[in-house]
Design an enzyme around this catalytic site. Structure first.
Site, PDB file in Angstrom:
ATOM      1  N   SER A   7       0.845  -1.198   0.000  1.00 39.67           N
ATOM      2  CA  SER A   7       0.000   0.000   0.000  1.00 39.67           C
ATOM      3  C   SER A   7       0.876   1.242   0.000  1.00 39.67           C
ATOM      4  O   SER A   7       1.659   1.449   0.924  1.00 39.67           O
ATOM      5  CB  SER A   7      -0.892   0.019   1.243  1.00 39.67           C
ATOM      6  OG  SER A   7      -1.421   1.316   1.412  1.00 39.67           O
ATOM      7  N   HIS A  31      -1.497  -1.354  -4.078  1.00 40.83           N
ATOM      8  CA  HIS A  31      -2.723  -0.912  -3.411  1.00 40.83           C
ATOM      9  C   HIS A  31      -2.673   0.609  -3.238  1.00 40.83           C
ATOM     10  O   HIS A  31      -1.727   1.148  -2.662  1.00 40.83           O
ATOM     11  CB  HIS A  31      -2.818  -1.610  -2.051  1.00 40.83           C
ATOM     12  CG  HIS A  31      -4.090  -1.395  -1.319  1.00 40.83           C
ATOM     13  ND1 HIS A  31      -5.253  -2.091  -1.599  1.00 40.83           N
ATOM     14  CD2 HIS A  31      -4.388  -0.569  -0.289  1.00 40.83           C
ATOM     15  CE1 HIS A  31      -6.208  -1.707  -0.762  1.00 40.83           C
ATOM     16  NE2 HIS A  31      -5.720  -0.778   0.033  1.00 40.83           N
ATOM     17  N   ASP A  33      -4.635   3.797  -1.730  1.00 41.72           N
ATOM     18  CA  ASP A  33      -5.682   4.198  -0.792  1.00 41.72           C
ATOM     19  C   ASP A  33      -6.175   5.594  -1.095  1.00 41.72           C
ATOM     20  O   ASP A  33      -5.428   6.569  -0.977  1.00 41.72           O
ATOM     21  CB  ASP A  33      -5.144   4.140   0.644  1.00 41.72           C
ATOM     22  CG  ASP A  33      -5.008   2.709   1.131  1.00 41.72           C
ATOM     23  OD1 ASP A  33      -6.012   1.978   1.082  1.00 41.72           O
ATOM     24  OD2 ASP A  33      -3.902   2.331   1.539  1.00 41.72           O
ATOM     25  N   MET A  35      -8.666   8.479  -0.019  1.00 39.41           N
ATOM     26  CA  MET A  35      -9.450   8.933   1.148  1.00 39.41           C
ATOM     27  C   MET A  35      -9.974  10.332   0.889  1.00 39.41           C
ATOM     28  O   MET A  35      -9.237  11.197   0.395  1.00 39.41           O
ATOM     29  CB  MET A  35      -8.564   8.926   2.395  1.00 39.41           C
ATOM     30  CG  MET A  35      -7.945   7.568   2.685  1.00 39.41           C
ATOM     31  SD  MET A  35      -7.079   7.586   4.259  1.00 39.41           S
ATOM     32  CE  MET A  35      -6.315   5.957   4.230  1.00 39.41           C
ATOM     33  N   HIS A  64      -8.438   1.426  -3.584  1.00 34.57           N
ATOM     34  CA  HIS A  64      -9.351   1.249  -2.453  1.00 34.57           C
ATOM     35  C   HIS A  64      -9.996   2.597  -2.172  1.00 34.57           C
ATOM     36  O   HIS A  64      -9.346   3.505  -1.655  1.00 34.57           O
ATOM     37  CB  HIS A  64      -8.520   0.734  -1.258  1.00 34.57           C
ATOM     38  CG  HIS A  64      -9.284   0.583   0.002  1.00 34.57           C
ATOM     39  ND1 HIS A  64      -8.650   0.367   1.219  1.00 34.57           N
ATOM     40  CD2 HIS A  64     -10.607   0.592   0.265  1.00 34.57           C
ATOM     41  CE1 HIS A  64      -9.565   0.260   2.171  1.00 34.57           C
ATOM     42  NE2 HIS A  64     -10.762   0.412   1.620  1.00 34.57           N
ATOM     43  N   MET A  66     -11.996   4.856  -0.230  1.00 34.15           N
ATOM     44  CA  MET A  66     -12.627   5.182   1.059  1.00 34.15           C
ATOM     45  C   MET A  66     -13.276   6.541   0.888  1.00 34.15           C
ATOM     46  O   MET A  66     -12.759   7.578   1.315  1.00 34.15           O
ATOM     47  CB  MET A  66     -11.554   5.184   2.162  1.00 34.15           C
ATOM     48  CG  MET A  66     -11.099   3.775   2.517  1.00 34.15           C
ATOM     49  SD  MET A  66      -9.533   3.714   3.395  1.00 34.15           S
ATOM     50  CE  MET A  66      -8.423   3.715   1.996  1.00 34.15           C
ATOM     51  N   MET A 134     -11.579  -5.277   6.003  1.00 36.91           N
ATOM     52  CA  MET A 134     -10.672  -4.386   6.728  1.00 36.91           C
ATOM     53  C   MET A 134     -10.297  -4.999   8.072  1.00 36.91           C
ATOM     54  O   MET A 134     -11.168  -5.403   8.847  1.00 36.91           O
ATOM     55  CB  MET A 134     -11.333  -3.016   6.977  1.00 36.91           C
ATOM     56  CG  MET A 134     -11.559  -2.160   5.734  1.00 36.91           C
ATOM     57  SD  MET A 134     -10.068  -1.799   4.803  1.00 36.91           S
ATOM     58  CE  MET A 134      -9.064  -0.916   6.020  1.00 36.91           C
ATOM     59  N   ASP A 172      -6.702  -5.980   4.748  1.00 36.02           N
ATOM     60  CA  ASP A 172      -6.023  -4.686   4.693  1.00 36.02           C
ATOM     61  C   ASP A 172      -5.980  -4.072   6.092  1.00 36.02           C
ATOM     62  O   ASP A 172      -7.024  -3.794   6.675  1.00 36.02           O
ATOM     63  CB  ASP A 172      -6.816  -3.782   3.727  1.00 36.02           C
ATOM     64  CG  ASP A 172      -6.189  -2.422   3.530  1.00 36.02           C
ATOM     65  OD1 ASP A 172      -5.075  -2.185   4.024  1.00 36.02           O
ATOM     66  OD2 ASP A 172      -6.834  -1.590   2.855  1.00 36.02           O
TER      67      ASP A 172
END
Ligand code: DX5
Ligand code: ZN
Length: 228
Positions: A7, A31, A33, A35, A64, A66, A134, A172
């Site tokens: 990540s 990966h 992330d 956000m 991913h 979020m 998660m 994760d």
């Protein structure tokens, strides 16, 4: 087979392409992330950074999301070069989001937070290419693994196998050489690791060590072999 997905959240954002290059040979996926400061109290990156990284890496980009409104950005992530996008079941409109992701040619993933029960994702199992369980509260790297989530990983594995579904099962949060045997034994086959890889002096060695721990767990071998 187990996949390792470093990540980039824990990588040096000032030299991201270089950081990715260092682990590329030991990574199956990357990966990313995303956000939004709303679904989680943190802000990270969006499609422009994915597009920039795409020019430096041929890895599978596992994004991913979020975000409260991932549907507004799926197309932008696809155009930027994302291979898979994972949305959270907690934001709702799950079927529409998954089918939109697939329509765009993305691998469609569905994530659930530690406190969200397995039952929330059960109706969608046949619509996903990946389930992301998660193992920390989303929002930050470097948190402690939540062992209480393991039964949910095992339950998801059981249901995927029982229904003969080929979706990937990814975990994760807090994944390192210590927790890898636990998640692999529970049935996870894609392991996301941020701080355990990118905060190590030699990130590629950490990624390799996690893969070795996963392969030993898969083979049922002892996690620690006695030294010479
Ligand atoms: C947390 C992110 C994770 C994070 C994991 O919200 O979804 O992908 O990077 O970091 P570590 O491996 O440090 O727990
Ligand atoms: Zn993540």
């Amino acid at each position: 087979m187990v996949r390792i997905a470093p990540s980039v959240l824990s990588a040096d954002f000032g030299s991201l392409a270089e950081a990715v290059g260092e682990v590329a040979a030991e990574a199956d996926w990357l990966h990313v992330d995303v956000m939004d400061g709303h679904f989680v109290p943190n802000l990270t990156v969006g499609p422009p950074v994915v597009a920039s990284l795409r020019r430096h890496s041929g890895l599978f980009f596992d994004c991913h999301l979020m975000m409260t409104n991932p549907g507004d950005y799926l197309e932008a992530f696809r155009r930027a070069g994302a291979d898979g996008c994972t949305v959270h079941v907690e934001v709702g409109e799950t079927s529409a989001l998954l089918s939109e992701a697939r329509r765009l040619g993305l691998r469609a993933g569905l994530a659930l937070n530690p406190e969200t029960p397995y039952e929330a994702i059960d109706p969608y199992l046949s619509e996903v290419d990946l389930v992301l369980v998660m193992t920390v509260h989303p929002g930050f790297g470097g948190q402690s693994f939540m062992a209480e989530v393991l039964p949910k990983v095992a339950r998801t594995r059981q249901e995927l196998d029982r229904r003969r579904l080929a979706a990937e099962l990814e975990v994760d949060g807090g994944i390192d050489v210590e927790t890898t045997p636990l998640v692999v034994a529970a049935g996870a086959r894609v392991l996301v690791a941020g701080s355990a890889i990118f905060e190590a002096p030699r990130p590629w060695e950490s990624a390799r060590a996690i893969r070795r721990a996963a392969e030993e767990a898969l083979a049922g071998a002892p996690v620690e072999s006695p030294g010479p």
